[in-house]
Design an enzyme around this catalytic site. Structure first.
Site, PDB file in Angstrom:
ATOM      1  N   GLU A 134       0.907  -1.236  -0.021  1.00 13.30           N
ATOM      2  CA  GLU A 134      -0.018   0.044  -0.017  1.00 13.30           C
ATOM      3  C   GLU A 134       1.068   1.262   0.072  1.00 13.30           C
ATOM      4  OE1 GLU A 134      -3.461   2.072   2.677  1.00 13.30           O
ATOM      5  OE2 GLU A 134      -3.071  -0.048   2.738  1.00 13.30           O
TER       6      GLU A 134
ATOM      7  N   LYS B 254      -7.774  -0.550  10.879  1.00 10.86           N
ATOM      8  CA  LYS B 254      -6.917  -1.110   9.877  1.00 10.86           C
ATOM      9  C   LYS B 254      -5.606  -0.256   9.450  1.00 10.86           C
ATOM     10  CE  LYS B 254      -6.305  -1.246   5.032  1.00 10.86           C
ATOM     11  NZ  LYS B 254      -5.297  -0.212   4.148  1.00 10.86           N
TER      12      LYS B 254
ATOM     13  N   ASP C 271       2.774 -14.606  11.544  1.00  9.50           N
ATOM     14  CA  ASP C 271       1.410 -14.872  11.136  1.00  9.50           C
ATOM     15  C   ASP C 271       0.336 -13.698  11.155  1.00  9.50           C
ATOM     16  OD1 ASP C 271      -1.274 -15.702  10.196  1.00  9.50           O
ATOM     17  OD2 ASP C 271      -0.961 -17.665  11.354  1.00  9.50           O
TER      18      ASP C 271
ATOM     19  N   HIS D 165      -1.578  10.347   0.426  1.00 17.20           N
ATOM     20  CA  HIS D 165      -1.895   9.128  -0.114  1.00 17.20           C
ATOM     21  C   HIS D 165      -1.809   8.988  -1.520  1.00 17.20           C
ATOM     22  CE1 HIS D 165      -3.144   4.875  -0.196  1.00 17.20           C
ATOM     23  NE2 HIS D 165      -4.081   5.279  -1.039  1.00 17.20           N
TER      24      HIS D 165
END
Length: 451
Positions: free
Chosen positions: A93, A289, A305, A402
């Site tokens: 991202e 998130k 993991d 972004h």
């Protein structure tokens, strides 16, 4: 399949696929693609030239036909408890690594990040059904525990030498919810290991031992000597295996972050944004998130993991009955304090941490941290990304930064030349970036070139 022939029917069953050689698997899968030979060439271009290394990667999973690359970046100058790190981050991202690095630099000049591991207990469960009276089971529990522990002494021997092992075994009664259903809740310390295989091996042994124990109890009737083991498995919800990280500074050290806000106003607006994530689940989901943008990137880079880590974190976020922010802001007089507390079960030995060459080098880059130290590092990057995201949201907005980072992806997708990329980067310095605007700009450049 020859070029131009119809694609394989999507509903056709592929039999014996797992037994095929890798090259044959490629050919079968390629039949679903319009240009099979191009697809096969693309997949092969991602294979390692070193056959032994490729074989190692193939064995990490099943039915492997290629490798999928994700960018491996670093965030330098991350100060945690007065120690400096170069933190590896694996994520695709745009802006995540840049945001973490900017936050690390900002807080590094204000005392850095502070972190502590609250505990490292991990959890496993033996789910079973038993038809006898609860009082009988409770009376038998001391003998059951003794036998369970005796039967797994060979499995726990090495872990005990490292200071770990089984911490406790509790009997939980759920017969009011499911008929005859009980649970053995087992807590573990697995030291620097993730411990999944260790825990599951012990739990499965417990299941067999529990059945054997009851079969030998001649004082019980036939029904009471019969134990149904439903399942034996670790839990990824580890609320006691927790890490806390925080930053703090006086208001005046927040002056200048935004032209329209002094340090006090910035701190209060920042707190309000985080408080909203505590009361509104829609905001909380996106807020958390952003935290896992940073955490997952470190977890992936070190061969841990990330699915288990996220499952634990999101469960913890809902521990009070509603899903809410994992981070919080406290303002005490003129001090701004931003903190994050999350469950996180990480390992630095065993599994992919040793087998994956880059995971191993990531740990070396971090100075071969203990599991506790790695927990603090990963949580720090979560808080760093959370700070950067909330700061942008309450000031200039998230999209400006972004999309600037995403500009390179748009230009690549549109097939821009190196010269066009340079011109576009300069042009969009003070403009809003969008796919359509970049496309329009490139077309205008081409028109000018033609004339």
């Amino acid at each position: 399949m020859e070029e131009g022939k119809p694609l394989r029917k999507r509903d056709k069953i592929i039999r014996g696929f797992s037994k095929l050689l890798k090259e044959d698997k490629l050919k079968v899968v390629a039949e679903y693609i319009e240009n099979p030979s191009e697809f096969v060439a693309l997949l092969k271009s991602f294979w390692y030239q070193d056959k032994e290394k490729q074989k190692q990667f193939d064995e990490f999973s099943e039915n492997t036909i290629s490798n999928f690359h994700i960018p491996y970046g670093v965030s330098p100058n991350v100060t945690i408890n007065d120690k400096s790190y170069v933190v590896p981050m694996v994520i695709e991202e745009s802006s995540v690594v840049a945001a973490a690095s900017a936050a690390a630099k900002f807080w590094g000049e204000r005392g850095g990040f502070h972190a502590e591991v609250i505990d490292t207990q991990k959890v496993g469960q033996v789910h079973f059904c038993w038809k006898g009276k609860k009082e009988i089971l409770i009376d038998l529990m001391p003998s059951i525990k003794k036998e369970l522990l005796l039967n797994i002494s060979s499995i726990t021997e090495n872990m005990k030498k490292r200071g770990g092992g089984i911490l406790d075994i509790q009997l939980l009664d759920y017969t009011d919810k499911i008929d005859n259903y009980y649970q053995l809740l087992v807590t573990f310390n697995t030291c620097d290991s993730m411990g999944a295989n260790f825990i599951n091996s012990i739990l499965e042994s417990f299941g067999h031992s529990l059945q054997d124990f009851f079969k030998r109890q001649e004082q019980l009737n036939d029904d009471e000597r019969d134990v149904e083991i439903v399942m034996c498995i670790l839990s990824n919800y580890t609320p006691e295996c927790r890490v806390k990280v925080w930053v703090e500074c006086p208001f005046n050290e927040l002056d200048g972050i935004d032209k329209s806000l002094d340090g006090k106003a910035f701190a209060e607006k920042f707190k309000k944004a985080v408080d909203i994530a505590h009361i509104d689940v829609y905001r909380a989901a996106t807020h958390n998130k952003g935290i896992y943008n940073g955490i997952d990137a470190v977890v992936l880079a070190t061969g841990n993991d990330f699915r288990a880590i996220e499952a634990a974190g999101h469960s913890y976020a809902a521990r009070n009955g509603t899903y809410e922010s994992l981070s919080e802001v406290v303002i005490n007089e003129d001090i701004f304090r931003f903190s994050l507390e999350v469950p996180m079960s990480l390992g630095t030995v065993g599994g992919l941490t040793s087998l994956h060459p880059l995971a191993n080098k990531s740990l070396e880059l971090l100075g071969f941290p203990s599991a506790k130290e790695l927990m603090m590092i990963a949580a720090t990057m979560g808080l760093a990304n959370n700070y950067a995201a909330v700061k942008s949201l309450i000031t200039k907005g998230i999209q400006q930064g972004h999309m600037k980072m995403h500009l390179a992806n748009i230009l690549n997708k549109l097939g821009a030349t190196e010269k066009e990329k340079s011109l576009a980067t300069d042009y969009f310095k003070d403009k809003i970036v969008s796919y359509s605007e970049v496309d329009k700009y490139l077309k205008q450049l081409n028109v000018k070139t033609l004339h």
